[in-house]
Write an enzyme that holds these catalytic residues in place. Structure first.
Site, short mmCIF file in Angstrom:
data_model
loop_
_atom_site.label_atom_id
_atom_site.label_comp_id
_atom_site.label_asym_id
_atom_site.label_seq_id
_atom_site.Cartn_x
_atom_site.Cartn_y
_atom_site.Cartn_z
N LYS A 1 1.90 57.86 -27.29
CA LYS A 1 2.89 58.35 -26.33
C LYS A 1 3.90 57.27 -25.94
O LYS A 1 5.06 57.58 -25.67
CB LYS A 1 2.20 58.89 -25.07
CG LYS A 1 1.49 60.19 -25.31
CD LYS A 1 1.16 60.89 -24.01
CE LYS A 1 0.54 62.25 -24.27
NZ LYS A 1 0.04 62.90 -23.06
N LYS B 1 -2.91 67.98 -34.66
CA LYS B 1 -3.59 68.81 -33.67
C LYS B 1 -2.66 69.89 -33.11
O LYS B 1 -1.45 69.67 -33.00
CB LYS B 1 -4.17 67.86 -32.61
CG LYS B 1 -3.84 68.14 -31.20
CD LYS B 1 -4.53 67.19 -30.24
CE LYS B 1 -3.57 66.92 -29.08
NZ LYS B 1 -4.09 66.19 -27.98
N LYS C 1 0.82 71.54 -27.27
CA LYS C 1 2.01 72.13 -26.66
C LYS C 1 3.25 71.29 -26.93
O LYS C 1 4.36 71.78 -26.83
CB LYS C 1 1.81 72.31 -25.16
CG LYS C 1 1.55 71.01 -24.45
CD LYS C 1 2.35 70.87 -23.19
CE LYS C 1 2.06 69.59 -22.54
NZ LYS C 1 2.96 68.54 -22.45
P1 TYM Z 1 -5.49 67.89 -21.92
O1 TYM Z 1 -4.93 68.66 -20.77
O2 TYM Z 1 -4.55 67.24 -22.87
O3 TYM Z 1 -6.42 68.82 -22.77
C1 TYM Z 1 -7.47 69.56 -22.16
C2 TYM Z 1 -8.67 69.67 -23.07
O4 TYM Z 1 -8.32 70.37 -24.26
C3 TYM Z 1 -8.75 69.62 -25.39
N1 TYM Z 1 -7.80 69.87 -26.50
C4 TYM Z 1 -8.16 70.28 -27.72
N2 TYM Z 1 -9.37 70.56 -28.24
C5 TYM Z 1 -9.40 70.99 -29.51
N3 TYM Z 1 -8.30 71.15 -30.29
C6 TYM Z 1 -7.07 70.89 -29.80
N4 TYM Z 1 -5.98 71.08 -30.58
C7 TYM Z 1 -6.95 70.43 -28.45
N5 TYM Z 1 -5.91 70.08 -27.66
C8 TYM Z 1 -6.45 69.74 -26.46
C9 TYM Z 1 -8.71 68.17 -24.91
O5 TYM Z 1 -9.54 67.34 -25.69
C10 TYM Z 1 -9.22 68.30 -23.51
O6 TYM Z 1 -10.62 68.34 -23.46
N6 TYM Z 1 -6.96 63.58 -19.92
C11 TYM Z 1 -7.34 64.97 -20.08
C12 TYM Z 1 -7.58 65.66 -18.75
C13 TYM Z 1 -8.54 64.94 -17.89
C14 TYM Z 1 -9.96 64.96 -18.00
C15 TYM Z 1 -10.42 64.13 -16.92
C16 TYM Z 1 -10.85 65.59 -18.86
C17 TYM Z 1 -8.21 64.15 -16.84
N7 TYM Z 1 -9.35 63.63 -16.26
C18 TYM Z 1 -11.79 63.91 -16.73
C19 TYM Z 1 -12.22 65.37 -18.66
C20 TYM Z 1 -12.67 64.53 -17.60
C21 TYM Z 1 -6.19 65.69 -20.79
O7 TYM Z 1 -5.07 65.29 -20.72
O8 TYM Z 1 -6.56 66.83 -21.40
#
Ligand code: TYM
Length: 326
Positions: free
Chosen positions: A111, A192, A195
Site C-alpha cells: 500500500k 486476490k 474492492k
Molecule cells: P479486511 O477488511 O481487508 O478484510 C476482512 C476479512 O476478509 C478477508 N478477505 C479475504 N478472504 C479470502 N479471499 C479474499 N479475496 C479476501 N479479501 C479479504 C481478510 O483476510 C479479512 O479476514 N485488518 C483487517 C481488519 C481487522 C482485524 C482486526 C481482523 C482489524 N483488526 C483484528 C481480525 C482481528 C482488514 O483490513 O480486513
C-alpha cells in the site's frame, strides 16, 4: 470457553472474498467460542479517502453481519471507534514494536508503494490490530490468508510484552480455512478478489444485483482445457470457481470434481452462479430489513457497553504492568 475475535473494515464494498474468508467463518464458529465481532473503522482511515462515508458504511457492515447470520445473542458486536481502549492500548503496544518489523509487513509494503507519501497510521496499522485482538484475550482470530502476517505480529507482540512485563496477554492464533484462504479475482485469478481491484467485473460484491453476479461469473477467466479439476497452479480460474462452489455448498473438493466430471465450462459456471446468487439473494433480503431497523442501533449500543467493560480491565492491567502512576 475459548475466545474469538475478528472484524472487517467498513469499506462500503464487501466482497464474496470477505464473506468466504471471514464472515462465513464467524457464523460457523457461533456458540463454540465467546465471540467478539467488530467494525474496524479506525483501520479504514489509515489511507486517505474523501468518499469514505464511515457512518453509513458502518451501519451497512453491521446489517450485513446480521444478514449473513451473525446472532447478536451469541456474539458481542461493536464499533472499534466507540471503544477508546483500542487506540489507547495501541500506543502502549507501539512502544513494544519495532519500525523494522512493521516496515516488513506485506500489506504496508504494497500500500505504501501506491502513493508518494503515506500516513504513519498505515505503518502502525498492524499494532492497532494487535490491540484489537489482545484486549479481549482472543485465542482464535479467523481471517483470510492476507491477514495472517498481521495476526502473527500480534502473537509476537504478546509474547514480547509477556516476557518483559509478566503474563498479561493471551497469545492468539490465526484460524484460516484452507478452502477460503484466498478467493481470487474472476478476471485475473492470480490476484486476490478485492474492492480495490481496477476492473470490478472480476469482483463479486455482496450488494451486487443478482443478474450482475451471474454475468460476472459467466465471464470469469478459465482455460482451454475443458476439464473441471482443482489445480491452482495450472488452472487458477477453474480452481477459484471450485473454491467458491465448495465454500458456499459445504461440499468437499472431491465431491465437486466428481459432480462436474465431463461437464463443459458453461454448465459448470451456471451451477456456480446458481449457488452464489441463491446465497447472496438470501443475504440481501435480510440486509435491507436490518438496515432499516432500530434493532441494529440497539445491538451496537449494547456492544459498546460490553466491549468497553472488558477492554477497560485489560487496559488497566497493562498500565499497572508497565508501572504507571495510579
Ligand atoms: P479486511 O477488511 O481487508 O478484510 C476482512 C476479512 O476478509 C478477508 N478477505 C479475504 N478472504 C479470502 N479471499 C479474499 N479475496 C479476501 N479479501 C479479504 C481478510 O483476510 C479479512 O479476514 N485488518 C483487517 C481488519 C481487522 C482485524 C482486526 C481482523 C482489524 N483488526 C483484528 C481480525 C482481528 C482488514 O483490513 O480486513
Amino acid at each position: 470457553m475459548k475466545k474469538m475475535l475478528t472484524g472487517l473494515q467498513p469499506t462500503g464494498i464487501i466482497t464474496l472474498g470477505n464473506y468466504i474468508g471471514s464472515i462465513k467463518q464467524m457464523v460457523e464458529n457461533q456458540g463454540k467460542y465467546e465471540s467478539y465481532i467488530f467494525v474496524a473503522d479506525m483501520h479504514a482511515i489509515t489511507v486517505n479517502d474523501d468518499k469514505r462515508n464511515l457512518k453509513e458504511n458502518t451501519r451497512s457492515l453491521v446489517a450485513l453481519y446480521l444478514a449473513c447470520g451473525i446472532d447478536p445473542k451469541l456474539n458481542t458486536i461493536f464499533v472499534q471507534s466507540q471503544n477508546e481502549y483500542h487506540a489507547n492500548l495501541g500506543y502502549f503496544l507501539e512502544c513494544n514494536s519495532y519500525f523494522g518489523e512493521l516496515s516488513r509487513m506485506h500489506q504496508f509494503k504494497e500500500k505504501s508503494k501506491k502513493s508518494e507519501s503515506f500516513t504513519v497510521g498505515l505503518l502502525t496499522y498492524p499494532v492497532l490490530m494487535a490491540a484489537d485482538i489482545l484486549l479481549y484475550d482472543a485465542d482464535i482470530v479467523p481471517v483470510g490468508i492476507d491477514q495472517k502476517q498481521h495476526v502473527e505480529l500480534a502473537r509476537d507482540i504478546a509474547i514480547r510484552f509477556n516476557k518483559r512485563y509478566g503474563d498479561t496477554f493471551v497469545v492468539p492464533n490465526p484460524e484460516i480455512k484452507s478452502e477460503g484462504t484466498k478467493i481470487a479475482d474472476l478476471l485475473d485469478p492470480t490476484i486476490k478478489m478485492s474492492k480495490s481491484n481496477e476492473n470490478q467485473n472480476g469482483v463479486i460484491r455482496l450488494l451486487d444485483e443478482p443478474e450482475v453476479i451471474r454475468k460476472k461469473i459467466m465471464r470469469a477467466t478459465t482455460d482451454s482445457e475443458m476439464l473441471v479439476k482443482y489445480d491452482p497452479e495450472n488452472k487458477p480460474g477453474i480452481s477459484n470457481l471450485l473454491n467458491i462452489y465448495i465454500s458456499i455448498t459445504g461440499k468437499t473438493m472431491e465431491e465437486a470434481e466428481k459432480e462436474f466430471d465431463g461437464c463443459n465450462y458453461g454448465t459448470f459456471k451456471t451451477k456456480v452462479a446458481d449457488v452464489v446468487v441463491e446465497k447472496i439473494s438470501e443475504i440481501q433480503k435480510k440486509y435491507y430489513e436490518y438496515l432499516n431497523s432500530d434493532e441494529l442501533d440497539k445491538i451496537l449500543a449494547d456492544g459498546r457497553e460490553k466491549s468497553r467493560e472488558i477492554a477497560k480491565k485489560k487496559y488497566e492491567l497493562v498500565k499497572e504492568k508497565i508501572g504507571f502512576y495510579n
